[in-house]
Design an enzyme around this catalytic site. Structure first.
Site, PDB file in Angstrom:
ATOM      1  N   HIS A 114      -7.353   3.309  -6.094  1.00  0.00           N
ATOM      2  CA  HIS A 114      -6.233   2.927  -6.957  1.00  0.00           C
ATOM      3  C   HIS A 114      -5.320   1.993  -6.150  1.00  0.00           C
ATOM      4  CE1 HIS A 114      -2.383   3.625  -9.083  1.00  0.00           C
ATOM      5  NE2 HIS A 114      -3.079   4.098 -10.096  1.00  0.00           N
ATOM      6  N   ASP A 116      -5.892  10.672  -1.183  1.00  0.00           N
ATOM      7  CA  ASP A 116      -5.192  10.437  -2.439  1.00  0.00           C
ATOM      8  C   ASP A 116      -5.712  11.503  -3.415  1.00  0.00           C
ATOM      9  OD1 ASP A 116      -4.505   9.695  -4.997  1.00  0.00           O
ATOM     10  OD2 ASP A 116      -4.925   7.561  -4.708  1.00  0.00           O
ATOM     11  N   GLN A 139      -5.853  12.645  -8.612  1.00  0.00           N
ATOM     12  CA  GLN A 139      -6.778  13.066  -9.669  1.00  0.00           C
ATOM     13  C   GLN A 139      -7.572  14.311  -9.296  1.00  0.00           C
ATOM     14  OE1 GLN A 139      -6.582  11.754 -12.565  1.00  0.00           O
ATOM     15  NE2 GLN A 139      -5.604   9.788 -12.182  1.00  0.00           N
ATOM     16  N   LYS A 150       0.835  14.453 -13.364  1.00  0.00           N
ATOM     17  CA  LYS A 150      -0.580  14.508 -13.751  1.00  0.00           C
ATOM     18  C   LYS A 150      -1.085  15.945 -13.796  1.00  0.00           C
ATOM     19  CE  LYS A 150      -1.600  10.002 -11.662  1.00  0.00           C
ATOM     20  NZ  LYS A 150      -1.757   9.109 -12.797  1.00  0.00           N
ATOM     21  N   CYS A 178      -5.292   0.084 -12.723  1.00  0.00           N
ATOM     22  CA  CYS A 178      -4.811  -0.083 -11.336  1.00  0.00           C
ATOM     23  C   CYS A 178      -5.949  -0.038 -10.320  1.00  0.00           C
ATOM     24  CB  CYS A 178      -3.762   0.964 -10.968  1.00  0.00           C
ATOM     25  SG  CYS A 178      -2.274   0.872 -11.949  1.00  0.00           S
TER      26      CYS A 178
HETATM   27  N1  PLP Z   1      -3.935   7.406  -7.067  1.00  0.00           N
HETATM   28  C1  PLP Z   1      -4.686   7.651  -8.135  1.00  0.00           C
HETATM   29  C2  PLP Z   1      -6.142   7.951  -7.943  1.00  0.00           C
HETATM   30  C3  PLP Z   1      -4.119   7.644  -9.406  1.00  0.00           C
HETATM   31  O1  PLP Z   1      -4.884   7.874 -10.484  1.00  0.00           O
HETATM   32  C4  PLP Z   1      -2.741   7.368  -9.535  1.00  0.00           C
HETATM   33  C5  PLP Z   1      -2.103   7.288 -10.860  1.00  0.00           C
HETATM   34  O2  PLP Z   1      -2.670   6.823 -11.822  1.00  0.00           O
HETATM   35  C6  PLP Z   1      -1.987   7.140  -8.380  1.00  0.00           C
HETATM   36  C7  PLP Z   1      -2.622   7.167  -7.171  1.00  0.00           C
HETATM   37  C8  PLP Z   1      -0.532   6.859  -8.450  1.00  0.00           C
HETATM   38  O3  PLP Z   1       0.184   7.961  -8.899  1.00  0.00           O
HETATM   39  P1  PLP Z   1       1.742   7.838  -9.197  1.00  0.00           P
HETATM   40  O4  PLP Z   1       1.889   6.665 -10.131  1.00  0.00           O
HETATM   41  O5  PLP Z   1       2.085   9.137  -9.844  1.00  0.00           O
HETATM   42  O6  PLP Z   1       2.425   7.621  -7.903  1.00  0.00           O
END
Ligand code: PLP
Length: 418
Positions: free
Chosen positions: A131, A208, A211, A234, A373
């Site tokens: 992401h 990260d 998910q 999430k 993203c």
């Molecule tokens: N990493 C992953 C794999 C994600 O799916 C997301 C959000 O869609 C993020 C990071 C970023 O999360 P946040 O926008 O809550 O900081």
């Protein structure tokens, strides 16, 4: 064997799931099928009630006032930290830093650990499925320090080429940062094996977990990761709250990220001395109510059990996979349903993803369309955009049928136009 989820009972906890949409001019509207959970999930009444209760009865700033309300809110805030600690099995509450979300957690590590440890020619190893939140902070770190960013490749069916680590990891690799679960492909990466390899080359590992923590049992001690970041919104919690887990030995030696009130031991005109963990990384007034509500969300997930939640999502993923793969022109991305979480992304021949999502919306189905993203991942897959359906504990097989039926209608609608 865990007991299956009682979906009807669960759905009764989520007021928004009763929504009917009127987009399709159907008498009485169409039921909402909310399949955009990888973007953000909905909230059970318990979480909403916590927010209301704290504002009505317990709210004041934390760690400051010597008065009853401040003591009460501080107690609740710290209890939420303890819930987050237990949820991911961290060894100590000081290893739990409240952030605004995954993005802030990763930026904190890149700025604080990265800036003080990386030198020109050092390497940061990411994967092709990250992401942007786990890409851009590392690009920025590389630009500041002269480090180089490298990537673990993926296979055509969206799995990491783990063997490539053997040549990619060298004594120059200082950081390995990767997602536990891909937000597009749903792939569950073998993080334990990767962490072991990275550690044997002296690199630290940042996971990260945006998910994964909401869907899978997470044990940071068994995983042996150095840092792990996730977001409250999430996993049934509010926006504006997340967690960065960091190993205590590392956090203790790191400089603060933000400066301000709450993170200091003392301040003088000539400088400052940082406070202890976790305050050192929580400058300014934190998201107090959001943290407490995240505690309620954690409690809700724990009562259902992450194993049962995952099993439910895999079953929905299997059904969605069966239905979609029977539609001609649908190209499914990522591995088969048994090897991933409840995320299914696809393209439909000759139809732009945004058009698919728009027609689906007319049938009550909420999905996401675009690059999610992950522009480099989409480029690697040779596409500009995709449609993503993502499931959670309250979704039903009927909603999957509604979704697949709507995709079929999109196909026929656009076939007539061409
Ligand atoms: N990493 C992953 C794999 C994600 O799916 C997301 C959000 O869609 C993020 C990071 C970023 O999360 P946040 O926008 O809550 O900081």
């Amino acid at each position: 064997m865990t007991a299956p989820l009682d979906i009807e009972r669960i759905r009764a906890d989520f007021p928004i799931l009763q929504t009917r949409l009127h987009a399709n001019r159907v008498e009485g509207g169409v039921p909402l099928a909310f399949l955009d959970n990888a973007a953000s999930t909905q909230h059970p009444r318990q979480v909403i009630q916590t927010i209301v209760r704290v504002f009505e009865h317990d709210y004041a700033n934390v760690h400051r006032g010597i008065h009853s309300l401040s003591e009460r809110s501080t107690e609740l805030y710290e209890a939420a930290r303890e819930q987050a600690r237990a949820f991911i099995n961290a060894a100590d509450g000081t290893e739990i830093i409240f952030t605004r979300g995954t993005t802030e957690g990763i930026n904190l590590v890149a700025r604080s650990w990265g800036d003080s440890h990386l030198h020109p020619g050092d390497e940061i190893l990411l994967t092709e499925m990250e992401h942007h939140s786990n890409l851009v902070p590392w690009h920025q770190l590389a630009a500041r320090t002269g480090a180089i960013v490298r990537f673990v490749p993926i296979t055509v069916d969206g799995q990491l080429v783990v063997d490539a680590l053997d040549s990619l990891l060298t004594e120059r690799t200082k950081i390995v940062a990767l997602t536990h679960v891909s937000n597009v492909l749903g792939t569950i990466n073998p993080v334990e094996a990767i962490i072991e390899k990275a550690h044997s080359h002296g690199a630290i590992v940042v996971i990260d977990a945006a998910q994964s923590v909401p869907h899978l049992v997470t044990d940071v001690q068994a995983m042996h990761c150095d840092f792990l970041a996730f977001s409250g919104h999430k996993m049934l919690g509010p926006t504006g709250i997340g967690v960065l887990y960091g190993r205590r030995e590392l956090l203790e030696t790191m400089p603060p990220f933000f400066g301000g009130g709450g993170m200091i031991r003392r301040v003088g005109l000539g400088g400052y001395e940082p406070g202890d963990l976790p305050a050192k990384f929580e400058a300014g007034t934190p998201p107090i109510v959001e943290a407490i509500a995240l505690g309620t969300a954690i409690d809700y997930l724990q009562r259902l059990g992450l194993e049962a939640i995952h099993a439910h999502e895999v079953a929905l993923g299997q059904l969605a996979y069966d239905r979609l793969s029977a539609i001609q022109g649908v190209r499914l991305l990522g591995p088969g349903p048994r090897r991933k979480s409840g995320i299914i992304s696809f393209t439909l021949d000759g139809v732009h993803s945004h058009d698919v999502a728009q027609v689906l919306d007319h049938h009550g189905v909420a999905v996401r369309a675009g690059h999610h993203c992950t522009m480099p991942l989409h480029k690697r897959l040779g596409i500009a955009a995709s449609v993503r359906a993502s499931f959670y504990l309250y979704n039903t097989p009927e909603e999957i049928e509604q979704f697949a039926g709507a995709v079929n209608r999109v196909k026929h609608l656009f076939a007539r136009k061409h």
